[in-house]
Design a protein around this motif. Structure first.
Motif, PDB file in Angstrom:
ATOM      1  N   SER A 121       9.005  18.890   2.077  1.00  0.00           N
ATOM      2  CA  SER A 121       9.021  20.012   2.529  1.00  0.00           C
ATOM      3  C   SER A 121       8.457  20.962   0.934  1.00  0.00           C
ATOM      4  O   SER A 121       9.230  21.692   0.272  1.00  0.00           O
ATOM      5  N   ILE A 122       7.273  20.149   0.158  1.00  0.00           N
ATOM      6  CA  ILE A 122       6.885  20.565  -1.023  1.00  0.00           C
ATOM      7  C   ILE A 122       6.014  21.627  -0.992  1.00  0.00           C
ATOM      8  O   ILE A 122       5.227  21.100  -0.297  1.00  0.00           O
ATOM      9  N   PHE A 123       5.575  22.376  -1.932  1.00  0.00           N
ATOM     10  CA  PHE A 123       4.354  22.662  -1.506  1.00  0.00           C
ATOM     11  C   PHE A 123       3.943  23.632  -3.334  1.00  0.00           C
ATOM     12  O   PHE A 123       4.387  24.489  -3.877  1.00  0.00           O
ATOM     13  N   ASP A 124       2.992  23.050  -3.127  1.00  0.00           N
ATOM     14  CA  ASP A 124       2.817  23.017  -4.859  1.00  0.00           C
ATOM     15  C   ASP A 124       1.164  24.059  -4.413  1.00  0.00           C
ATOM     16  O   ASP A 124      -0.054  23.644  -4.030  1.00  0.00           O
ATOM     17  N   VAL A 125       1.344  25.607  -5.567  1.00  0.00           N
ATOM     18  CA  VAL A 125       0.727  26.624  -5.492  1.00  0.00           C
ATOM     19  C   VAL A 125      -1.349  25.757  -5.862  1.00  0.00           C
ATOM     20  O   VAL A 125      -2.104  26.279  -6.212  1.00  0.00           O
ATOM     21  N   MET A 126      -1.056  25.002  -7.163  1.00  0.00           N
ATOM     22  CA  MET A 126      -1.560  23.994  -7.492  1.00  0.00           C
ATOM     23  C   MET A 126      -2.122  23.640  -6.955  1.00  0.00           C
ATOM     24  O   MET A 126      -4.573  23.945  -6.787  1.00  0.00           O
ATOM     25  N   LEU A 127      -2.076  22.297  -6.105  1.00  0.00           N
ATOM     26  CA  LEU A 127      -2.670  21.837  -5.404  1.00  0.00           C
ATOM     27  C   LEU A 127      -3.861  23.114  -4.118  1.00  0.00           C
ATOM     28  O   LEU A 127      -4.230  22.491  -4.271  1.00  0.00           O
ATOM     29  N   ALA A 128      -2.762  23.827  -4.127  1.00  0.00           N
ATOM     30  CA  ALA A 128      -3.844  24.885  -2.667  1.00  0.00           C
ATOM     31  C   ALA A 128      -4.588  25.156  -2.937  1.00  0.00           C
ATOM     32  O   ALA A 128      -5.445  25.691  -2.484  1.00  0.00           O
ATOM     33  N   SER A 129      -4.363  25.759  -4.491  1.00  0.00           N
ATOM     34  CA  SER A 129      -5.531  26.443  -4.701  1.00  0.00           C
ATOM     35  C   SER A 129      -5.953  25.512  -5.660  1.00  0.00           C
ATOM     36  O   SER A 129      -7.766  25.949  -4.861  1.00  0.00           O
ATOM     37  N   GLN A 130      -6.641  24.011  -5.810  1.00  0.00           N
ATOM     38  CA  GLN A 130      -7.625  23.445  -6.217  1.00  0.00           C
ATOM     39  C   GLN A 130      -8.203  22.708  -4.988  1.00  0.00           C
ATOM     40  O   GLN A 130      -9.734  22.849  -4.228  1.00  0.00           O
ATOM     41  N   ILE A 131      -7.327  22.975  -3.606  1.00  0.00           N
ATOM     42  CA  ILE A 131      -8.113  22.781  -2.528  1.00  0.00           C
ATOM     43  C   ILE A 131      -8.669  23.496  -1.401  1.00  0.00           C
ATOM     44  O   ILE A 131      -9.795  23.686  -1.031  1.00  0.00           O
ATOM     45  N   CYS A 132      -8.724  24.930  -2.325  1.00  0.00           N
ATOM     46  CA  CYS A 132      -9.186  25.859  -1.570  1.00  0.00           C
ATOM     47  C   CYS A 132     -10.595  26.431  -2.731  1.00  0.00           C
ATOM     48  O   CYS A 132     -11.537  26.777  -1.798  1.00  0.00           O
ATOM     49  N   TRP A 133     -10.922  25.908  -3.252  1.00  0.00           N
ATOM     50  CA  TRP A 133     -11.957  26.251  -4.340  1.00  0.00           C
ATOM     51  C   TRP A 133     -12.471  25.165  -4.492  1.00  0.00           C
ATOM     52  O   TRP A 133     -12.930  25.086  -5.307  1.00  0.00           O
ATOM     53  N   SER A 134     -12.445  24.021  -4.000  1.00  0.00           N
ATOM     54  CA  SER A 134     -12.737  22.628  -4.121  1.00  0.00           C
ATOM     55  C   SER A 134     -14.392  22.852  -4.464  1.00  0.00           C
ATOM     56  O   SER A 134     -14.966  22.809  -3.669  1.00  0.00           O
ATOM     57  N   GLY A 135     -15.111  22.546  -5.439  1.00  0.00           N
ATOM     58  CA  GLY A 135     -15.937  22.197  -6.219  1.00  0.00           C
ATOM     59  C   GLY A 135     -16.786  23.917  -6.250  1.00  0.00           C
ATOM     60  O   GLY A 135     -18.011  23.925  -7.230  1.00  0.00           O
ATOM     61  N   TYR A 136     -15.674  25.010  -6.064  1.00  0.00           N
ATOM     62  CA  TYR A 136     -16.619  25.827  -7.073  1.00  0.00           C
ATOM     63  C   TYR A 136     -17.106  25.810  -8.310  1.00  0.00           C
ATOM     64  O   TYR A 136     -15.761  25.919  -8.986  1.00  0.00           O
ATOM     65  N   TYR A 137     -17.590  26.864  -8.769  1.00  0.00           N
ATOM     66  CA  TYR A 137     -17.690  27.378  -9.968  1.00  0.00           C
ATOM     67  C   TYR A 137     -19.185  28.688 -10.248  1.00  0.00           C
ATOM     68  O   TYR A 137     -19.194  29.244  -8.988  1.00  0.00           O
ATOM     69  N   TYR A 138     -18.694  28.673 -10.778  1.00  0.00           N
ATOM     70  CA  TYR A 138     -19.354  30.075 -11.913  1.00  0.00           C
ATOM     71  C   TYR A 138     -20.078  30.325 -12.793  1.00  0.00           C
ATOM     72  O   TYR A 138     -20.044  28.982 -13.545  1.00  0.00           O
ATOM     73  N   LEU A 139     -21.171  30.710 -12.817  1.00  0.00           N
ATOM     74  CA  LEU A 139     -22.139  30.302 -13.721  1.00  0.00           C
ATOM     75  C   LEU A 139     -22.191  31.426 -14.502  1.00  0.00           C
ATOM     76  O   LEU A 139     -22.145  32.790 -14.777  1.00  0.00           O
ATOM     77  N   THR A 140     -22.355  30.957 -16.400  1.00  0.00           N
ATOM     78  CA  THR A 140     -21.773  31.835 -17.540  1.00  0.00           C
ATOM     79  C   THR A 140     -22.755  31.357 -18.803  1.00  0.00           C
ATOM     80  O   THR A 140     -23.079  30.161 -18.631  1.00  0.00           O
ATOM     81  N   ALA A 182       6.843  34.518 -10.010  1.00  0.00           N
ATOM     82  CA  ALA A 182       5.392  34.486  -9.127  1.00  0.00           C
ATOM     83  C   ALA A 182       5.081  33.667  -8.281  1.00  0.00           C
ATOM     84  O   ALA A 182       4.199  33.283  -7.517  1.00  0.00           O
ATOM     85  N   LEU A 183       5.823  32.604  -8.405  1.00  0.00           N
ATOM     86  CA  LEU A 183       5.632  31.647  -7.956  1.00  0.00           C
ATOM     87  C   LEU A 183       5.732  32.052  -5.779  1.00  0.00           C
ATOM     88  O   LEU A 183       5.210  31.299  -5.114  1.00  0.00           O
ATOM     89  N   LEU A 184       6.596  32.613  -5.615  1.00  0.00           N
ATOM     90  CA  LEU A 184       7.205  32.794  -4.246  1.00  0.00           C
ATOM     91  C   LEU A 184       6.020  33.545  -3.828  1.00  0.00           C
ATOM     92  O   LEU A 184       5.266  33.740  -3.080  1.00  0.00           O
ATOM     93  N   PRO A 185       5.329  34.509  -4.215  1.00  0.00           N
ATOM     94  CA  PRO A 185       4.273  35.416  -3.220  1.00  0.00           C
ATOM     95  C   PRO A 185       3.091  34.710  -3.942  1.00  0.00           C
ATOM     96  O   PRO A 185       2.040  34.888  -2.602  1.00  0.00           O
ATOM     97  N   LEU A 186       2.477  33.860  -4.752  1.00  0.00           N
ATOM     98  CA  LEU A 186       1.110  33.403  -4.627  1.00  0.00           C
ATOM     99  C   LEU A 186       2.075  32.145  -3.568  1.00  0.00           C
ATOM    100  O   LEU A 186       0.825  31.561  -2.776  1.00  0.00           O
ATOM    101  N   HIS A 187       2.924  31.637  -2.840  1.00  0.00           N
ATOM    102  CA  HIS A 187       3.242  30.441  -2.137  1.00  0.00           C
ATOM    103  C   HIS A 187       1.921  31.152  -0.443  1.00  0.00           C
ATOM    104  O   HIS A 187       1.642  30.733   0.168  1.00  0.00           O
ATOM    105  N   ASP A 188       3.429  32.318  -0.170  1.00  0.00           N
ATOM    106  CA  ASP A 188       2.361  33.474   0.621  1.00  0.00           C
ATOM    107  C   ASP A 188       1.230  33.897   0.741  1.00  0.00           C
ATOM    108  O   ASP A 188       0.185  33.084   2.046  1.00  0.00           O
ATOM    109  N   ILE A 189       0.528  34.151  -0.457  1.00  0.00           N
ATOM    110  CA  ILE A 189      -0.936  33.804  -0.254  1.00  0.00           C
ATOM    111  C   ILE A 189      -1.970  32.463   0.059  1.00  0.00           C
ATOM    112  O   ILE A 189      -2.141  32.858   0.436  1.00  0.00           O
ATOM    113  N   LEU A 190      -1.183  31.649  -0.809  1.00  0.00           N
ATOM    114  CA  LEU A 190      -1.888  30.493  -0.832  1.00  0.00           C
ATOM    115  C   LEU A 190      -1.995  29.748   0.475  1.00  0.00           C
ATOM    116  O   LEU A 190      -2.776  29.361   0.835  1.00  0.00           O
ATOM    117  N   ALA A 191      -0.680  29.969   1.178  1.00  0.00           N
ATOM    118  CA  ALA A 191      -0.690  29.398   2.372  1.00  0.00           C
ATOM    119  C   ALA A 191      -1.123  30.045   3.446  1.00  0.00           C
ATOM    120  O   ALA A 191      -1.738  29.142   4.895  1.00  0.00           O
TER     121      ALA A 191
END
Length: 628
Positions: A121-140, A182-191
């Motif tokens: 029953s673990i939720f990792d906000v870093m992994l969740a974020s990586q999954i949601c943005w997988s492959g995405y990048y910006y050009l600078t 910060a982890l608690l609201p981040l969890h809600d958003i990323l979920a």
DNA sequence: AACAATGGCGCG
DNA sequence: ACCGCGCCATTGTT
């Protein structure tokens, strides 16, 4: 948004000073059934560094949180019982935990607990974020006129997530309490974000697999250090020999470099400097486009002994760097090497490894066994190594739905042989080994979207056989006629490249929003996205063909790792490596065969479930070292 | 001096 | 005009 901001500002940060205090907090957590956990340590290494500070954030109805902080460094007498209690909480399936970079947190707790832990029953906000943005990048802008735009990948640090989604700037380092809050609201958003993008299955898989990576890092790999040093001595002797050969030749031909900075081994020619190499080859009458091994190989075949020496030099120099790197990383506490693993750095979903990279231990080449022999299990242990056979082709059969390919796998027919027979028209039983070998190259080429041109190149470089373009085109055509489903699937992927789909994002300014972009999915639903800049399409057709195969392979091996950790491993039998389609265990020698059979069963069962109706086969063997 | 890009090569 | 990664030495840039 107002709610979130409220919740960010913890109503109170309580420093826990005593055991009774800690115990009452435990009771509170049991009631809340949900908390955020963050910790800092004296360094990155769980084997020798210490946990400093632990912060727990509890949701505080309706939209704020309470944070408790324990400074273990200050209160060593609390340490043991607190870590024990934390382990208990992390193993309690009824209580949900939110963390950032769970591998870091769990590895410290795992190392201190000294036993296998069944985290759940673990939720990792870093992994969740990586999954949601997988492959995405910006050009600078890069300032380089040749290449004015440089890719910048999305940052998934806790500070970045807090800033991106919540609009708060966390203090530099220091205060883990703020991070925990910060982890608690981040969890809600990323979920929510995972749900909107239909990525929950992938996230659940990643959260389960994290613990297997922790286990691999803590287990480490045994290296025969003195054997490695002996090999280094040997290869150093030979490399000096090769350098001497090259220098001698350079001197004889009157080649003198323009500059000499005193660091070089010789003043005539620096073999690491392609400018020198090119200039020297030019003097000898060769005009190679580059100094790659392929080119050098053909020069050597034409009688250039310098090219041969240079190739050998490069090979030896690679081996020496490799061996020295591993020796440098031998851990003083247990004498083993502990490579780090990264769960989703790659856009396809594959695991990567660094410091050192455990996924590039030499395998090809005559001297690879000598190096692999240096990797040895502890006394009384054996390695069990198992790999998924032809996994990418099986995945291709499954996702393309090609009937001929699926049928071949279902009936257990050798696909390379089948391809060879279809291409050349020879009956299946009469296919020669070399025909089969050529067809194998072709099968793999197709996964990457190879063309007639690249097939021609491959045959030329692998077999030295020149085939005209008409002939390779003909072969390609026959190939696709044999597997029409594959051709259809590739067409579909190509159309997906320019097809616009909505992907959901979130930031603190716009809240939830979606953008049109290119995407691919794996069987489990893992998504890779490509940004759109204006009307431009940034994905290539090769990526569109390859990503679903490679990504599904990643899904599968991670599923296997999670299952192996949960069902098979224990203190005595540990998972020590994972190399894309391969799993390595270190187990007691008297039960090695049993573990091999169980590992094979897990891989085949999980694979066959995922790729149904295509069956998955695995090969497992017991080894005394990595060479056997 | 520190950082980025590039070529070359190892693994899958 | 073949996908994904990491590592090293060299070379160029700030």
């Amino acid at each position: 948004m107002v709610d979130m901001i409220d919740r960010l500002e913890p109503q109170s940060i309580t420093m826990v000073q005593s055991l009774p205090e800690w115990e009452s907090i435990l009771g509170e957590i049991e009631m809340a059934e949900f908390f955020g956990l963050n910790l800092t340590a004296t360094g990155p290494d769980p084997l020798c560094h210490e946990i400093q500070r632990i912060s727990l954030a509890l949701p505080n109805a309706p939209s704020s949180s309470t944070v408790y902080t324990v400074d273990i460094a200050d209160r060593p007498e609390l340490k043991e019982s607190i870590i024990g209690d934390l382990a208990g909480l992390l193993e309690n399936g009824r209580i949900k935990k939110t963390l950032h970079d769970s591998k870091f947190v769990l590895s410290f707790i795992r190392a201190r607990a000294g036993r296998k832990l069944n985290f759940c029953s673990i939720f990792d906000v870093m992994l969740a974020s990586q999954i949601c943005w997988s492959g995405y990048y910006y050009l600078t802008p890069s300032g380089n006129p040749k290449n004015p735009w440089t890719k910048r990948l999305v940052d998934h640090s806790l500070a970045s997530l807090a800033e991106r989604h919540l609009g708060i700037i966390l203090d530099e380092e220091g205060c883990p309490a703020q991070g925990a809050a910060a982890l608690l609201p981040l969890h809600d958003i990323l979920a929510d974000l995972l749900a909107k993008n239909d990525l929950q299955r992938v996230a659940d898989l990643e959260f389960r697999a994290a613990i297997a990576l922790v286990e691999m890092e803590i287990s480490g790999i045994g290296l025969d250090s003195s054997g490695a040093r002996d090999l280094i001595d040997q290869e150093e002797d030979e490399i000096i020999d090769q350098i001497w050969r090259m220098q001698d030749e350079a001197e004889r031909k009157g080649f003198v470099t323009v500059s000499f900075d005193g660091k070089r081994l010789c003043c005539y020619l620096n073999p690491d400097r392609q400018e020198d190499v090119m200039a020297f080859l030019a003097k000898r009458g060769y005009r190679p486009a580059n100094t790659k091994a392929e080119v050098l190989k053909s020069l050597a075949a034409a009688g250039c002994s310098f090219a041969e020496a240079l190739m050998r030099y490069r090979h030896l120099s690679y081996n020496l760097l490799f061996l020295n790197k591993w020796l440098e990383k031998v851990h003083p506490l247990d004498g083993r090497v502990h490579p780090q693993y990264f769960q989703i750095p790659s856009s396809t979903g594959r695991i990567s490894s660094r410091h050192p990279n455990a996924q590039q231990i030499p395998r090809r080449g005559d001297d690879a066994p000598a190096i692999r022999r240096l990797f040895r299990p502890a006394a009384g242990k054996r390695y069990v190594k198992a790999d998924l056979s032809n996994i990418e082709l099986r995945i291709m059969a499954r996702i393309s739905g090609d009937e001929a390919m699926q049928e071949a796998f279902i009936k257990g027919i050798d696909l390379h042989r089948l391809t060879a027979s279809r291409i050349s028209g020879t009956p299946f039983e009469e296919v020669t080994d070399s025909q089969r070998q050529a067809a194998k190259a072709m099968n793999f080429l197709l996964i990457y979207g190879g063309s007639a041109k690249s097939l021609q190149w491959r045959i030329l470089s692998d077999y030295g056989e020149f085939i005209c373009l008409d002939e390779t085109e003909e072969r390609l055509e026959r190939f696709f006629c044999s597997y029409p489903g594959v051709r259809e699937w590739q067409k579909m992927q190509l159309s997906q490249m320019s097809y616009t789909m909505q992907h959901h994002f979130h930031n603190c300014v716009r809240g939830f929003f979606s953008l049109p972009l290119t995407a691919t999915r794996t069987i489990l639903g893992r998504r890779r996205i490509w940004p759109r800049f204006g009307a431009g399409i940034t994905a290539s057709k090769f990526q569109m063909y390859n990503t679903p195969c490679q990504g599904t392979g990643a899904d599968l091996i991670k599923l296997v790792m999670a299952e192996v950790y949960e069902k098979l491993s224990d203190e005595e039998a540990r998972i020590i490596g994972s190399i894309h389609d391969e799993i390595i265990l270190e187990v007691p020698e008297d039960r090695a065969e049993e573990y091999a059979a169980r590992l094979k069963e897990i891989m085949e069962r999980i694979g066959s479930e995922m790729l149904y109706p295509v069956p998955v086969k695995a090969e497992a063997k017991v080894m005394r070292n990595l060479a056997e």
